[in-house]
Scaffold this active site. Structure first.
Site, PDB file in Angstrom:
ATOM      1  N   ASP A  79      81.234  59.329  47.090  1.00 47.56           N
ATOM      2  CA  ASP A  79      81.901  59.266  48.176  1.00 47.56           C
ATOM      3  C   ASP A  79      80.884  58.356  49.595  1.00 47.56           C
ATOM      4  OD1 ASP A  79      84.247  59.174  49.617  1.00 47.56           O
ATOM      5  OD2 ASP A  79      84.053  61.599  49.765  1.00 47.56           O
TER       6      ASP A  79
ATOM      7  N   GLU B  83      85.006  54.294  48.459  1.00 50.91           N
ATOM      8  CA  GLU B  83      84.900  54.240  49.579  1.00 50.91           C
ATOM      9  C   GLU B  83      86.453  53.737  50.679  1.00 50.91           C
ATOM     10  OE1 GLU B  83      86.448  50.971  49.234  1.00 50.91           O
ATOM     11  OE2 GLU B  83      84.928  50.105  50.931  1.00 50.91           O
ATOM     12  N   TRP B  84      87.382  54.100  49.650  1.00 49.36           N
ATOM     13  CA  TRP B  84      88.586  54.263  50.181  1.00 49.36           C
ATOM     14  C   TRP B  84      89.169  53.183  50.533  1.00 49.36           C
ATOM     15  CZ3 TRP B  84      85.054  56.939  54.234  1.00 49.36           C
ATOM     16  CH2 TRP B  84      84.648  58.219  53.813  1.00 49.36           C
ATOM     17  N   GLY B  85      88.104  51.902  50.161  1.00 50.93           N
ATOM     18  CA  GLY B  85      88.927  50.402  49.675  1.00 50.93           C
ATOM     19  C   GLY B  85      88.656  49.776  50.875  1.00 50.93           C
ATOM     20  N   ASP B  86      87.696  50.582  51.980  1.00 46.95           N
ATOM     21  CA  ASP B  86      87.427  49.716  53.653  1.00 46.95           C
ATOM     22  C   ASP B  86      86.418  48.530  53.886  1.00 46.95           C
ATOM     23  OD1 ASP B  86      88.437  52.239  54.142  1.00 46.95           O
ATOM     24  OD2 ASP B  86      87.014  53.320  55.089  1.00 46.95           O
TER      25      ASP B  86
ATOM     26  N   ASP C 105      92.470  59.288  51.668  1.00 48.84           N
ATOM     27  CA  ASP C 105      93.190  60.313  50.952  1.00 48.84           C
ATOM     28  C   ASP C 105      94.282  60.854  50.115  1.00 48.84           C
ATOM     29  OD1 ASP C 105      90.261  60.684  49.929  1.00 48.84           O
ATOM     30  OD2 ASP C 105      90.503  62.621  50.922  1.00 48.84           O
TER      31      ASP C 105
END
Ligand code: GLA
Length: 401
Positions: free
Chosen positions: A149, A182-185, A204
């Site tokens: 994460d 990393e949520w696509g950041d 999420d």
């Protein structure tokens, strides 16, 4: 003797210098279960054992599900005096190896969660600065999958941070699937192919059809916002490297129709199929959806080409996906609040995927049409495809030669 020493020296140096991701671990999208969506940090040894038992009992293992992954909350708030991560002794009284051993005894694989920063998202110790030490521990315990994460990472560089963990896992020597979260950041679809096997493309997921739920600095997203959030990422996915649309919410409060649509879309997008529901209490219909081998075969097709949107005009979302042997999958989702009838004339549409240079050759070929949820053959492409689809339900077909 001298030669042997030189060889040994060379091997040691190359192991460190040429670290890489483990190849061949995710030739098709990984399939499994993750604790977060339903249990958050309320996890323990018995839960893992129950889930592993359910994998076998419910036919999910047989359908291809393999990984059981413990998300955040498995460790104590502090490292021990040696700097090691410690499984919470109340949740995991027999340690983590015992848990992994149980999962392995069922012929399944075991995954854990870590974080590239100083703390995990739920405030437990992060891996920052301990990557090699922790990777060694994972290998000792028998970890096969690491979800990694991105909380508390400050100004860390994402590519460098994920590369460090990749190298640490490689050095530890036990093959591990590295799941980048990393949520696509930082647009991992542009750099992560040689680092991880899958990467989250959004923040999420939450169990709604089409909503955004704000939490101050971040939001959770329903199924359709997640599907629609990124463009131009199809080309990044393929054998060994997958766009991850997050753990599924199938069985977490949706109607059966919505569960079918959600599962169909994740399969079409070649997303990893990671269940996020409580398998101990799942309804028969939910299990039937999750264990649908004909739908899963579309997700696991060896070409690994993600679906593309054909149209979302009117009430229907229509997506198509090239499959091996010149076959195609097609999904028609009714987005309206009431049943709708589709009447699709194959001759009036050109279905193709320019990116992968594939066309559905309606003019020269007649494809048989297989309904993947009803498990029956429903004609061929010489006639219009006609069907009434309930609200938020899906017609998923395979065009066969
Ligand atoms: C982040 C991740 C989630 C989950 C939680 C755990 O929000 O994106 O999938 O792992 O952290 O704290």
């Amino acid at each position: 003797m001298k030669n042997n020493i030189i060889l040994l020296l060379f091997l040691t140096i190359s192991l460190n210098t040429f670290a890489q991701k483990f190849d061949g671990l995710a030739e098709t999208p990984p399939m499994g279960w993750n604790s977060w969506n339903t249990f958050a940090t309320d996890i323990n040894e018995q839960l893992v054992k129950d889930i592993a038992d359910k994998f076998v009992e419910l036919g999910l293992k047989d359908a291809g599900y393999e990984y059981i992954v413990l998300d955040d909350g498995w460790m104590t708030r502090e490292r021990d005096e040696n700097g090691d991560l410690v499984p919470d002794p109340e949740k995991f009284p027999n340690g983590m190896k015992a848990v992994a051993d149980y999962v392995h005894s069922k012929g399944l694989k075991f995954g854990l969660y870590g974080d590239a920063g100083t703390k995990t998202c739920a405030g437990y110790p992060g891996n920052r600065g301990y990557e090699y030490q922790d990777a060694k521990k994972y290998a000792e315990w028998g970890v096969d999958f690491l979800k990694y994460d991105w909380c508390s990472t400050g100004k860390q560089n994402a590519e460098a941070s994920y590369t460090t963990m990749r190298d640490a896992l490689y050095k530890a020597g036990r093959p591990v699937v590295l799941s980048i979260c990393e949520w696509g950041d930082n647009e991992p679809w542009k750099w992560a192919q040689d680092i991880g096997h899958l990467w989250r493309v959004t923040g999420d997921i939450i169990n709604c059809w089409d909503c955004e739920v704000g939490h101050g600095t971040w939001s959770s997203w329903g199924i359709w916002p997640i599907i629609n959030m990124r463009s131009n990422i199809r080309k990044a996915a393929g054998p060994g490297q997958w766009n991850d649309y997050d753990m599924m919410e199938v069985g977490n409060g949706f109607t059966d129709a919505e569960n079918r649509s959600h599962f169909a879309m994740w399969s079409m997008l070649t997303s990893p199929l990671v269940m996020g529901n409580d398998l101990r209490t799942a309804s028969k219909e939910t299990v039937k959806t999750l264990a649908n081998k004909e739908v899963i075969a579309v997700n696991q097709d060896k070409l690994g080409i993600p679906a593309l949107r054909f149209t979302n005009e009117g009430d229907f979302e229509i997506w198509v996906k090239p499959l091996a042997d010149d076959e195609w999958a097609m999904v028609i989702v009714n987005m309206a609040d009431a049943p709708r009838t589709i009447d699709f004339d194959w001759n009036k549409h050109q279905i193709g995927d320019d990116l992968h240079n594939r066309q559905l050759d309606i003019k020269n070929k007649k494809y048989k049409i297989r309904d993947l949820y009803n498990h029956n053959d429903i004609g061929d492409t010489s006639k219009n495809l006609k069907a009434t689809i309930d609200s938020h339900d899906v017609l998923m077909v395979r065009l066969r030669k």
